[in-house]
Motif scaffolding. Sequence first.
Motif, PDB file in Angstrom:
ATOM      1  N   LEU A 123       0.891  -1.215   0.195  1.00  0.00           N
ATOM      2  CA  LEU A 123      -0.033  -0.045  -0.023  1.00  0.00           C
ATOM      3  C   LEU A 123       0.901   1.233   0.132  1.00  0.00           C
ATOM      4  CD1 LEU A 123      -2.540  -1.085   2.448  1.00  0.00           C
ATOM      5  CD2 LEU A 123      -2.583  -1.193   0.126  1.00  0.00           C
ATOM      6  N   ALA A 124       1.962   1.018   0.718  1.00  0.00           N
ATOM      7  CA  ALA A 124       2.745   2.355   0.731  1.00  0.00           C
ATOM      8  C   ALA A 124       3.474   2.751  -0.651  1.00  0.00           C
ATOM      9  CB  ALA A 124       3.922   1.997   1.802  1.00  0.00           C
ATOM     10  N   LYS A 125       4.056   1.679  -1.236  1.00  0.00           N
ATOM     11  CA  LYS A 125       4.271   1.644  -2.742  1.00  0.00           C
ATOM     12  C   LYS A 125       3.229   2.395  -3.637  1.00  0.00           C
ATOM     13  CE  LYS A 125       6.781  -1.001  -6.269  1.00  0.00           C
ATOM     14  NZ  LYS A 125       7.337  -2.061  -6.752  1.00  0.00           N
ATOM     15  N   GLN A 126       2.311   1.724  -3.415  1.00  0.00           N
ATOM     16  CA  GLN A 126       1.015   2.099  -4.384  1.00  0.00           C
ATOM     17  C   GLN A 126       0.648   3.618  -4.350  1.00  0.00           C
ATOM     18  OE1 GLN A 126      -2.959   0.681  -3.584  1.00  0.00           O
ATOM     19  NE2 GLN A 126      -3.393   0.177  -5.840  1.00  0.00           N
ATOM     20  N   ALA A 127       0.653   4.032  -2.957  1.00  0.00           N
ATOM     21  CA  ALA A 127       0.260   5.469  -2.625  1.00  0.00           C
ATOM     22  C   ALA A 127       1.456   6.482  -2.544  1.00  0.00           C
ATOM     23  CB  ALA A 127      -0.223   5.392  -1.197  1.00  0.00           C
ATOM     24  N   ARG A 128       2.630   5.958  -2.787  1.00  0.00           N
ATOM     25  CA  ARG A 128       4.123   6.516  -2.673  1.00  0.00           C
ATOM     26  C   ARG A 128       3.995   7.629  -1.510  1.00  0.00           C
ATOM     27  NH1 ARG A 128       4.299   8.863  -9.008  1.00  0.00           N
ATOM     28  NH2 ARG A 128       4.228   6.567  -9.996  1.00  0.00           N
ATOM     29  N   ARG A 129       3.901   6.793  -0.505  1.00  0.00           N
ATOM     30  CA  ARG A 129       3.770   7.633   0.790  1.00  0.00           C
ATOM     31  C   ARG A 129       4.763   6.787   1.888  1.00  0.00           C
ATOM     32  NH1 ARG A 129      -0.317  11.031   2.466  1.00  0.00           N
ATOM     33  NH2 ARG A 129      -1.240  12.170   0.439  1.00  0.00           N
ATOM     34  N   ASP A 130       5.436   7.625   2.827  1.00  0.00           N
ATOM     35  CA  ASP A 130       6.098   6.978   3.901  1.00  0.00           C
ATOM     36  C   ASP A 130       5.038   6.583   4.758  1.00  0.00           C
ATOM     37  OD1 ASP A 130       8.719   7.642   2.944  1.00  0.00           O
ATOM     38  OD2 ASP A 130       8.771   9.479   3.665  1.00  0.00           O
ATOM     39  N   VAL A 131       5.044   5.337   5.436  1.00  0.00           N
ATOM     40  CA  VAL A 131       4.325   4.881   6.355  1.00  0.00           C
ATOM     41  C   VAL A 131       4.807   4.449   7.657  1.00  0.00           C
ATOM     42  CG1 VAL A 131       2.718   4.365   4.389  1.00  0.00           C
ATOM     43  CG2 VAL A 131       4.248   2.339   5.518  1.00  0.00           C
ATOM     44  N   VAL A 132       3.942   4.310   8.589  1.00  0.00           N
ATOM     45  CA  VAL A 132       4.520   3.802  10.124  1.00  0.00           C
ATOM     46  C   VAL A 132       3.355   2.478  10.112  1.00  0.00           C
ATOM     47  CG1 VAL A 132       4.933   4.151  12.182  1.00  0.00           C
ATOM     48  CG2 VAL A 132       5.573   5.781  10.570  1.00  0.00           C
ATOM     49  N   MET A 133       3.862   1.435  10.827  1.00  0.00           N
ATOM     50  CA  MET A 133       2.895   0.387  11.450  1.00  0.00           C
ATOM     51  C   MET A 133       2.783   0.686  12.854  1.00  0.00           C
ATOM     52  SD  MET A 133       3.730  -3.685  11.768  1.00  0.00           S
ATOM     53  CE  MET A 133       3.819  -3.902   9.845  1.00  0.00           C
ATOM     54  N   MET A 134       1.685   0.777  13.095  1.00  0.00           N
ATOM     55  CA  MET A 134       0.980   0.956  14.519  1.00  0.00           C
ATOM     56  C   MET A 134       0.278  -0.339  15.066  1.00  0.00           C
ATOM     57  SD  MET A 134      -0.368   4.257  16.685  1.00  0.00           S
ATOM     58  CE  MET A 134      -1.950   3.777  16.045  1.00  0.00           C
ATOM     59  N   LEU A 135       0.182  -0.948  16.112  1.00  0.00           N
ATOM     60  CA  LEU A 135      -0.695  -1.874  16.720  1.00  0.00           C
ATOM     61  C   LEU A 135      -1.381  -1.180  17.692  1.00  0.00           C
ATOM     62  CD1 LEU A 135       1.340  -3.898  14.850  1.00  0.00           C
ATOM     63  CD2 LEU A 135       0.165  -5.649  16.285  1.00  0.00           C
ATOM     64  N   ALA A 136      -2.595  -1.553  17.898  1.00  0.00           N
ATOM     65  CA  ALA A 136      -3.347  -0.594  18.973  1.00  0.00           C
ATOM     66  C   ALA A 136      -4.327  -1.696  19.505  1.00  0.00           C
ATOM     67  CB  ALA A 136      -4.180   0.547  18.486  1.00  0.00           C
ATOM     68  N   ARG A 137      -4.677  -1.440  20.636  1.00  0.00           N
ATOM     69  CA  ARG A 137      -5.764  -2.249  21.574  1.00  0.00           C
ATOM     70  C   ARG A 137      -6.273  -1.130  22.440  1.00  0.00           C
ATOM     71  NH1 ARG A 137      -4.211  -2.696  26.788  1.00  0.00           N
ATOM     72  NH2 ARG A 137      -2.186  -3.416  27.390  1.00  0.00           N
ATOM     73  N   PRO A 138      -7.567  -1.379  23.088  1.00  0.00           N
ATOM     74  CA  PRO A 138      -8.073  -0.147  24.143  1.00  0.00           C
ATOM     75  C   PRO A 138      -6.815   0.118  25.168  1.00  0.00           C
ATOM     76  CG  PRO A 138      -9.690  -1.763  23.620  1.00  0.00           C
ATOM     77  CD  PRO A 138      -8.504  -2.418  22.736  1.00  0.00           C
ATOM     78  N   GLY A 139      -6.443   1.326  25.152  1.00  0.00           N
ATOM     79  CA  GLY A 139      -5.685   1.781  26.172  1.00  0.00           C
ATOM     80  C   GLY A 139      -4.119   1.855  25.785  1.00  0.00           C
ATOM     81  N   LEU A 140      -3.685   1.408  24.866  1.00  0.00           N
ATOM     82  CA  LEU A 140      -2.477   1.342  24.348  1.00  0.00           C
ATOM     83  C   LEU A 140      -2.342   1.339  22.626  1.00  0.00           C
ATOM     84  CD1 LEU A 140       0.639   1.101  24.972  1.00  0.00           C
ATOM     85  CD2 LEU A 140       0.169  -1.559  25.152  1.00  0.00           C
ATOM     86  N   ARG A 141      -1.461   1.984  22.257  1.00  0.00           N
ATOM     87  CA  ARG A 141      -1.038   2.272  21.030  1.00  0.00           C
ATOM     88  C   ARG A 141       0.396   2.181  20.736  1.00  0.00           C
ATOM     89  NH1 ARG A 141      -4.339   7.129  21.395  1.00  0.00           N
ATOM     90  NH2 ARG A 141      -6.466   6.840  20.417  1.00  0.00           N
ATOM     91  N   VAL A 142       1.085   1.334  20.122  1.00  0.00           N
ATOM     92  CA  VAL A 142       2.321   1.021  19.869  1.00  0.00           C
ATOM     93  C   VAL A 142       2.650   1.116  18.475  1.00  0.00           C
ATOM     94  CG1 VAL A 142       4.367  -0.415  20.500  1.00  0.00           C
ATOM     95  CG2 VAL A 142       2.363  -0.480  22.001  1.00  0.00           C
ATOM     96  N   ALA A 143       3.613   2.289  17.991  1.00  0.00           N
ATOM     97  CA  ALA A 143       4.243   2.267  16.738  1.00  0.00           C
ATOM     98  C   ALA A 143       5.492   1.728  16.753  1.00  0.00           C
ATOM     99  CB  ALA A 143       4.005   3.731  16.501  1.00  0.00           C
TER     100      ALA A 143
END
Length: 314
Positions: A123-143
């Motif tokens: 998706l990053a290549k298609q959109a030509r954007r720098d991206v960041v992976m982040m996982l999240a659950r209620p109360g916590l976001r971790v990039a």
Amino acid sequence: MFRPRLALVPGEPAGVGPELCARILAGAHPAELVVYGDAGALRESAAKLGIALPAFPAVEFPNAIAATPGQPDPRNAAAVIAALEAAARDCLDGRIDGLVTGPVHKANINAAGIAYTGTTELLAKQARRDVVMMLARPGLRVALATTHLPLRAVPDAISQASLETTLRVLHASLRTDFGIASPVIAVLGLNPHAGEDGVLGREEIETIHPMLAKLRNEGFDLRGPLPADTAFLPDKLPGFDAVLAMYHDQGLPVLKSTGIEHAVNITLGLPYPRVAVDHGTALDIAGKGIADPSSLFAAIAECARMAAHRKSAS
């Protein structure tokens, strides 16, 4: 009230994706869902599991052969990739408000002769954007500052430039996608005890500290670099809107140790919201009707919220 139109891509047809999508479509959800994939195969999966499936909109990408639960076939890989690319293209063109993806099978796609390292990268290549992976659950976001790298390659992959890009994408997304006007980001150190003033490593002194100082001068609220072994303590987490971990296994085990059934994988930096389930294809239980749809429902709910924030900010 804004009800976003989201693309729903089931993913690997031999995995649990089709049955999870069937369960979602059979119930209530906070968005209009458009399936990108083999709608007929999804209906067959629902029928086998005794799920009453209502009519739903679909953009058809038929499987090359009928899928057998638990047995991925490389001949179906092209349809999986085509569905992902088409759904993302419709997001880029504004016809769809966000993208929700089920689990894919990387080895099966590569076995078909398709170069594929992950949907995030596609998706990053298609959109030509720098991206960041982040996982999240209620109360916590971790990039993540780095994603799927051997541990010995991590220090060389973290530079001031890469860290700046990651923090800018994360900060902008917390404002745009999550409606947080002044995000507070905890930045973990790379080394034990965040390097302990250079005794346990100099990456904090030479790379992380200078970049945090630069961005703080621009108004970023950045805490750290913090020792990873204490940053996640319950009395500290409520003060952070997100945590930036330096590598995959530094932050994600904490997130996944509790509430994994409600965890989702978010791609930050795209021109549209993209949220995925935080689990694999689960081939061992595919077709048995026991797969838990909680992560997929959480992904749809999160994507809908992100789309609403973007709508209100536009």
